[in-house]
Design an enzyme around this catalytic site. Structure first.
Site, PDB file in Angstrom:
ATOM      1  N   ALA A  85      -0.009   5.208   1.425  1.00 51.19           N
ATOM      2  CA  ALA A  85      -0.088   6.036   2.631  1.00 51.19           C
ATOM      3  C   ALA A  85      -0.196   5.185   3.888  1.00 51.19           C
ATOM      4  O   ALA A  85      -1.023   4.279   3.980  1.00 51.19           O
ATOM      5  CB  ALA A  85      -1.285   6.979   2.551  1.00 51.19           C
ATOM      6  N   LYS A 118     -11.828   6.317  -2.727  1.00 57.31           N
ATOM      7  CA  LYS A 118     -12.191   7.543  -2.022  1.00 57.31           C
ATOM      8  C   LYS A 118     -13.669   7.906  -2.137  1.00 57.31           C
ATOM      9  O   LYS A 118     -14.252   8.445  -1.189  1.00 57.31           O
ATOM     10  CB  LYS A 118     -11.296   8.697  -2.482  1.00 57.31           C
ATOM     11  CG  LYS A 118      -9.802   8.447  -2.228  1.00 57.31           C
ATOM     12  CD  LYS A 118      -9.523   7.884  -0.836  1.00 57.31           C
ATOM     13  CE  LYS A 118      -8.072   7.499  -0.640  1.00 57.31           C
ATOM     14  NZ  LYS A 118      -7.852   6.700   0.583  1.00 57.31           N
ATOM     15  N   ASP A 139      -1.733  -1.047   5.927  1.00 57.56           N
ATOM     16  CA  ASP A 139      -2.079  -0.530   7.250  1.00 57.56           C
ATOM     17  C   ASP A 139      -3.579  -0.443   7.465  1.00 57.56           C
ATOM     18  O   ASP A 139      -4.018   0.120   8.474  1.00 57.56           O
ATOM     19  CB  ASP A 139      -1.458   0.864   7.444  1.00 57.56           C
ATOM     20  CG  ASP A 139      -2.095   1.903   6.533  1.00 57.56           C
ATOM     21  OD1 ASP A 139      -2.619   2.911   7.049  1.00 57.56           O
ATOM     22  OD2 ASP A 139      -2.076   1.719   5.306  1.00 57.56           O
ATOM     23  N   MET A 168     -10.847   3.719   6.103  1.00 51.29           N
ATOM     24  CA  MET A 168      -9.610   3.872   5.336  1.00 51.29           C
ATOM     25  C   MET A 168      -9.237   2.587   4.605  1.00 51.29           C
ATOM     26  O   MET A 168      -9.369   1.491   5.126  1.00 51.29           O
ATOM     27  CB  MET A 168      -8.466   4.293   6.261  1.00 51.29           C
ATOM     28  CG  MET A 168      -7.197   4.685   5.521  1.00 51.29           C
ATOM     29  SD  MET A 168      -7.465   6.062   4.377  1.00 51.29           S
ATOM     30  CE  MET A 168      -7.842   7.382   5.505  1.00 51.29           C
ATOM     31  N   ARG A 186     -10.518  -2.198  -3.658  1.00 50.27           N
ATOM     32  CA  ARG A 186     -10.612  -2.997  -2.438  1.00 50.27           C
ATOM     33  C   ARG A 186     -12.048  -3.064  -1.917  1.00 50.27           C
ATOM     34  O   ARG A 186     -12.806  -2.126  -2.107  1.00 50.27           O
ATOM     35  CB  ARG A 186      -9.725  -2.361  -1.352  1.00 50.27           C
ATOM     36  CG  ARG A 186      -8.275  -2.344  -1.693  1.00 50.27           C
ATOM     37  CD  ARG A 186      -7.525  -1.430  -0.750  1.00 50.27           C
ATOM     38  NE  ARG A 186      -6.100  -1.409  -1.106  1.00 50.27           N
ATOM     39  CZ  ARG A 186      -5.268  -0.462  -0.727  1.00 50.27           C
ATOM     40  NH1 ARG A 186      -5.701   0.543   0.015  1.00 50.27           N
ATOM     41  NH2 ARG A 186      -4.001  -0.510  -1.077  1.00 50.27           N
ATOM     42  N   ALA A 190     -13.151  10.195   9.959  1.00 55.27           N
ATOM     43  CA  ALA A 190     -12.585  10.105   8.604  1.00 55.27           C
ATOM     44  C   ALA A 190     -11.714   8.870   8.450  1.00 55.27           C
ATOM     45  O   ALA A 190     -11.579   8.343   7.338  1.00 55.27           O
ATOM     46  CB  ALA A 190     -11.773  11.363   8.291  1.00 55.27           C
ATOM     47  N   HIS A 239     -15.214   5.667   0.244  1.00 57.32           N
ATOM     48  CA  HIS A 239     -14.831   6.104   1.586  1.00 57.32           C
ATOM     49  C   HIS A 239     -15.778   7.201   2.080  1.00 57.32           C
ATOM     50  O   HIS A 239     -16.262   7.147   3.221  1.00 57.32           O
ATOM     51  CB  HIS A 239     -13.388   6.613   1.551  1.00 57.32           C
ATOM     52  CG  HIS A 239     -12.811   6.931   2.883  1.00 57.32           C
ATOM     53  ND1 HIS A 239     -11.606   6.428   3.303  1.00 57.32           N
ATOM     54  CD2 HIS A 239     -13.253   7.722   3.897  1.00 57.32           C
ATOM     55  CE1 HIS A 239     -11.343   6.873   4.518  1.00 57.32           C
ATOM     56  NE2 HIS A 239     -12.317   7.670   4.897  1.00 57.32           N
ATOM     57  N   ASP A 246       0.863  -1.177   0.000  1.00 56.21           N
ATOM     58  CA  ASP A 246       0.000   0.000   0.000  1.00 56.21           C
ATOM     59  C   ASP A 246       0.905   1.234   0.000  1.00 56.21           C
ATOM     60  O   ASP A 246       2.127   1.123   0.136  1.00 56.21           O
ATOM     61  CB  ASP A 246      -0.892  -0.049   1.238  1.00 56.21           C
ATOM     62  CG  ASP A 246      -1.757   1.183   1.392  1.00 56.21           C
ATOM     63  OD1 ASP A 246      -2.458   1.530   0.431  1.00 56.21           O
ATOM     64  OD2 ASP A 246      -1.734   1.791   2.478  1.00 56.21           O
TER      65      ASP A 246
END
Length: 269
Positions: free
Chosen positions: A12, A52, A186, A48, A160, A44, A55, A10
């Protein structure tokens, strides 16, 4: 390496942007700019790892956020609202993502060592292509350039937790076997993505979204603070099915060696 062929990272919170602050802070800003609506950094962070647009939708469906939204606007969040927030989010993210391209400590040395062992370096992300294209040169200037980089909107099949971005990495890198690949992430959706692809999975506890520490906080934290952050992240990953959990990418070499040995013993993910 006789058995492993590739490691898929990944971005970030995994290789760059300690604490995964680039997307989370801009989600907060996008809600505020478009609708003058407040969400917290913690809210927020909850979804994750997703693409987006998805999200933003998932944040709007959080019970606390949904209740505040309906109290404010008299209706649930709708697709048109998500579209507007996304359209505000995108230019902000493109503009600022390069400011969050510093490598997580240990990342360059670990990845250079993986390459020296003959492993290919893949990558994928919840960022759309326009954002990833802004991040790639900034990360390259800091010493990181993966062999393949797939964005969440590159494939019609979707992002994902489906495995398609990882499978596209395999095709591009000419990797012949899913069990010869490791996915490092992460976020829970990123781990699920790796499992759905049939790969070994490694969850990062302290450098990414779940702990939410800045690099400075991580570096000055005492063991009690780190232990509390570790437990918080472990709780998030408790039912993820990750094969391994480590603090940061700096701890990856021992995991890679263990997976190689397990493959040599005939094990598979």
């Amino acid at each position: 390496m006789q058995h492993l062929q590739a490691v898929m990272f990944d971005w970030a919170g995994t290789v760059v942007d300690f604490g995964s602050f680039a997307p989370t802070t801009i989600f907060v800003e996008a809600f505020k700019r478009e609708y003058d609506f407040e969400i917290s950094l913690e809210e927020a962070r909850v979804p994750m790892g997703l693409g987006k647009w998805d999200h933003i939708k998932a944040v709007g469906e959080l019970p606390e956020v949904a209740a505040r939204w309906e109290a404010r606007f008299g209706r649930p969040m709708q697709k048109e609202d998500i579209d507007k927030i996304y359209q505000t989010f995108m230019p902000l993210q493109v503009k600022k993502v390069g400011e969050h391209a510093d490598l997580i400590p240990g990342a360059k040395a670990v990845i250079d060592n993986l390459r020296e062992q003959g492993l290919k370096i893949g990558s994928c992300t919840g960022y759309p292509r326009v954002v990833l294209d802004a991040l790639i040169p900034a990360a390259k200037a800091n010493g990181y350039s993966p062999d393949c980089a797939v964005a969440t909107d590159d494939l019609k099949a979707g992002g994902r937790p489906a495995p398609y971005m990882l499978l596209q990495n395999m095709l591009t890198l000419a990797v012949s076997d899913v069990k010869a690949c490791v996915k490092v992430d992460d976020s829970v959706p990123g781990i699920t993505e790796g499992l759905n692809a049939g790969m070994w999975t490694v969850a990062l506890l302290l450098s990414g979204n779940e702990a939410g520490l800045t690099q400075a906080e991580f570096e000055v934290a005492d063991e009690a603070t780190l232990a509390a952050a570790r437990v918080k992240a472990q709780d998030a990953f408790a039912h993820s099915g990750a094969h391994y959990q480590i603090d940061t990418i700096a701890d990856l070499p021992a995991v890679i060696a263990d997976i190689e040995q397990r493959l040599a013993n005939g094990e598979r993910p």
